[in-house]
Design a protein around this motif. Structure first.
Motif, PDB file in Angstrom:
ATOM      1  N   UNK A 158       0.734  -1.043   0.101  1.00 27.64           N
ATOM      2  CA  UNK A 158      -0.045   0.002  -0.018  1.00 27.64           C
ATOM      3  C   UNK A 158       0.861   1.344   0.025  1.00 27.64           C
ATOM      4  N   UNK A 159       1.983   1.292   0.705  1.00 23.36           N
ATOM      5  CA  UNK A 159       2.982   2.445   0.836  1.00 23.36           C
ATOM      6  C   UNK A 159       3.372   2.637  -0.488  1.00 23.36           C
ATOM      7  N   UNK A 160       3.990   1.682  -1.272  1.00 26.87           N
ATOM      8  CA  UNK A 160       4.856   1.622  -2.397  1.00 26.87           C
ATOM      9  C   UNK A 160       3.881   2.100  -3.594  1.00 26.87           C
ATOM     10  N   UNK A 161       2.487   1.662  -3.572  1.00 26.84           N
ATOM     11  CA  UNK A 161       1.530   2.111  -4.417  1.00 26.84           C
ATOM     12  C   UNK A 161       0.910   3.624  -4.251  1.00 26.84           C
ATOM     13  N   UNK A 162       0.283   3.684  -3.218  1.00 29.80           N
ATOM     14  CA  UNK A 162      -0.276   4.966  -2.788  1.00 29.80           C
ATOM     15  C   UNK A 162       0.501   5.913  -2.153  1.00 29.80           C
ATOM     16  N   UNK A 163       1.685   5.557  -1.434  1.00 29.12           N
ATOM     17  CA  UNK A 163       2.478   6.716  -0.733  1.00 29.12           C
ATOM     18  C   UNK A 163       1.582   7.091   0.296  1.00 29.12           C
ATOM     19  N   UNK A 164       2.071   8.210   1.180  1.00 24.26           N
ATOM     20  CA  UNK A 164       1.444   8.764   2.255  1.00 24.26           C
ATOM     21  C   UNK A 164       0.442   9.580   1.721  1.00 24.26           C
ATOM     22  N   UNK A 269     -13.413   4.883   2.481  1.00 27.94           N
ATOM     23  CA  UNK A 269     -12.557   5.949   3.114  1.00 27.94           C
ATOM     24  C   UNK A 269     -11.928   6.843   1.956  1.00 27.94           C
ATOM     25  N   UNK A 270     -12.131   6.573   0.836  1.00 27.57           N
ATOM     26  CA  UNK A 270     -11.548   7.501  -0.276  1.00 27.57           C
ATOM     27  C   UNK A 270     -10.258   6.966  -0.664  1.00 27.57           C
ATOM     28  N   UNK A 271      -9.780   5.870  -0.013  1.00 25.91           N
ATOM     29  CA  UNK A 271      -8.403   5.612   0.024  1.00 25.91           C
ATOM     30  C   UNK A 271      -8.062   4.768  -1.233  1.00 25.91           C
ATOM     31  N   UNK A 272      -9.280   4.258  -1.767  1.00 28.99           N
ATOM     32  CA  UNK A 272      -9.076   3.481  -3.173  1.00 28.99           C
ATOM     33  C   UNK A 272      -9.506   4.339  -4.269  1.00 28.99           C
ATOM     34  N   UNK A 273      -9.932   5.474  -4.180  1.00 30.53           N
ATOM     35  CA  UNK A 273     -10.186   6.327  -5.294  1.00 30.53           C
ATOM     36  C   UNK A 273      -9.166   7.499  -5.414  1.00 30.53           C
TER      37      UNK A 273
END
Length: 409
Positions: A158-164, A269-273
Motif C-alpha cells: 500500500x505504501x509503495x502504491x499509494x504513498x503517504x 474511506x476514499x483510499x481506493x479512489x
C-alpha cells in the motif's frame, strides 16, 4: 608320544581316587536302591536372612485372594505383586486424583498428575495438557506468524502504491490552528502506547523468538533475554490495563457510529479512489472500528486473561485448565490486536501526512482538519466544538474568534 599318554593316565587316576574314597559304603539292603534311577534334586531353599526371590512364571494376575484387588493401594498390591504399578498409572492416565498431604486450598491439583481428556478448538480428543499444546503449536503460533506477515506485506504494498495520504499543509499558528488532542488525551495515548509496545515486543520474543533469535543468540543469551522480557511483560501488564481503561473512557464518546460512518465505509474511506477523502467527524469509521475491534473489546479480554495468568483474580488460575484457556484467549487476541495496531501505527506515522504531529503536539492546521475530517472541521467553525479544549474558558474566549467573526492575526 609315550610321555603324553602316561601323563593323561596319571591325571585320571588322581581325579578318580578322591571321589572313590569319599563315597559312603552302601548298606547290604540298599543295593537294589542304588541301582534305581536317581530322583530329581529338590529345589534349594535359601538360608534364613538370605535373598529370597519368586519365579515370575508362578505369579498370576489373580495372585491376591482379596476380592477388592483392583482397589488396592500401591503398598497393598506390592505385597502380592511387587513392582506392579500398572493399575496406578492407568488411573493416573485417566485423570483420577490421588492423595496429597497439601491442603486443597493451597494446591487443588496436587494429587492429579495428568488432566482428564478434553477437546479444545483445533485439537484432538486427548488430555488437556496435550490438547493445549496442539492448539498453541499447530494454530496460534503458525497462523499468528502468517497474520503478521500478511499485514506487513499489505502495508508495504500500500505504501509503495499509494504513498503517504493527504497533502502538505502549512502549520497553523494562533487562532488558525485547532487543538485535536488535549495534553491529558496525549498522555493517556502515549502511556498506553508505551505499555503496548513493551508487551508486544516481549510477547513476540517469548512466542516466536526461538525461531528467529535462538539460532543467532544461542541458548544462554536467549534464555536470559526471555527471562528479562517475561518480567517486563508481567510488570507492564497493569500499566496497560489502567491506561486502556483511561483510553476507553476518554475517547468512547467520539467513537459512537453515526450515518457519516456508513457513507465512509461505502466509499472505502476514499483510499481506493482519488485524493479527496470522504468527510468524517473527529474520528472516521476506520478509526472507530480500530477503537472497538482492535483496542476496546479484545483489550478487555486480553487484560482479563492476563490477570488470570498472573493469578491476580481470586478464584481463577488455581488449576491448569484455567491457565490453558486463559493462555489461548490471551495469545490469540494479543496477536489480533498487534496485527490491527500495525495498521494504526502505519497511518499515524508514514501513512498519513501530519498525523504523527497531531498526536505529538496536539494541534493541527485548519487545512489538515478540513481535508481529513471535514465534518469535525465544520463543527469547529460553527462553534459546536471549541478550538482550544484544554484552555480555560477565559483564555479560549481571548484567543478564539466566535462563529462568523474574522480571526484576528
Amino acid at each position: 608320544m609315550k610321555h603324553i599318554v602316561w601323563s593323561l593316565a596319571l591325571a585320571a587316576g588322581l581325579a578318580w581316587a578322591p571321589a572313590h574314597a569319599q563315597a559312603p559304603a552302601a548298606p547290604d539292603g540298599a543295593a537294589s536302591v542304588a541301582n534305581a534311577p536317581a530322583a530329581p534334586a529338590a529345589p534349594a531353599v535359601a538360608a534364613p536372612g538370605g535373598i529370597q526371590s519368586q519365579n515370575i512364571f508362578e505369579v498370576r494376575p489373580d495372585a491376591s485372594a482379596d476380592p477388592k484387588y483392583a482397589e488396592q493401594t500401591n503398598g497393598e498390591r506390592a505385597k502380592v505383586q511387587p513392582g506392579n504399578n500398572a493399575p496406578m498409572w492407568r488411573q493416573v492416565g485417566q485423570g483420577v486424583t490421588g492423595y496429597s498431604s497439601l491442603p486443597k486450598s493451597q494446591a487443588p491439583e496436587a494429587g492429579n498428575l495428568i488432566q482428564p481428556f478434553v477437546q479444545y478448538p483445533g485439537s484432538r480428543v486427548t488430555n488437556a495438557g496435550e490438547a493445549w499444546r496442539q492448539v498453541r503449536n499447530n494454530w496460534i503460533i503458525p497462523y499468528g506468524a502468517a497474520l503478521f506477515a500478511i499485514v506487513l506485506l499489505a502495508l508495504a504494498i500500500f505504501y509503495f502504491v499509494k504513498g503517504p495520504l493527504g497533502h502538505q499543509h502549512a502549520d497553523g499558528v494562533g487562532p488558525r490552528r485547532i487543538e485535536r488532542f488535549t495534553p491529558f488525551e496525549r498522555a493517556a495515548h502515549w502511556s498506553n502506547a508505551f505499555a503496548f509496545i513493551a508487551l508486544a515486543i516481549s510477547g513476540i520474543v517469548m512466542a516466536f523468538g526461538k525461531f528467529f533469535l535462538l539460532p543467532i543468540m544461542g541458548a544462554t543469551l536467549f534464555g536470559w533475554l526471555t527471562y528479562v522480557l517475561k518480567n517486563v511483560h508481567n510488570f507492564m501488564g497493569p500499566l496497560f490495563a489502567v491506561s486502556l481503561l483511561v483510553i476507553i473512557l476518554t475517547f468512547v464518546k467520539d467513537n459512537i457510529a453515526n450515518r457519516a460512518d456508513f457513507v465512509w465505509l461505502s466509499k472505502g474511506g476514499g483510499m481506493l479512489g482519488g485524493d479527496h477523502q470522504v468527510p468524517s467527524h473527529r474520528f472516521n469509521a476506520g478509526e472507530k472500528g480500530l477503537f472497538w475491534w482492535g483496542i476496546t473489546i479484545p483489550g478487555i479480554f486480553v487484560v482479563a486473561s492476563g490477570l488470570v495468568l498472573d493469578k491476580l483474580i481470586p478464584g481463577f488460575g488455581d488449576v491448569r485448565s484455567d491457565m490453558q484457556i486463559a493462555h489461548m484467549i490471551h495469545a490469540s487476541l494479543a496477536i489480533w490486536m498487534m496485527a490491527l495496531i500495525c495498521g494504526h501505527v502505519y497511518m499515524g506515522t508514514v501513512g498519513m501526512r501530519g498525523a504523527y504531529k497531531a498526536m505529538r503536539t496536539g494541534y493541527v492546521s485548519e487545512g489538515w482538519a478540513k481535508e481529513h475530517h471535514e465534518l469535525w472541521y465544520d463543527d469547529v467553525q460553527a462553534g459546536k466544538i471549541p478550538r482550544q479544549r484544554s484552555a480555560s474558558p477565559q483564555a479560549a474566549d481571548a484567543t478564539t474568534p466566535s462563529a462568523g467573526q474574522p480571526a484576528q492575526v
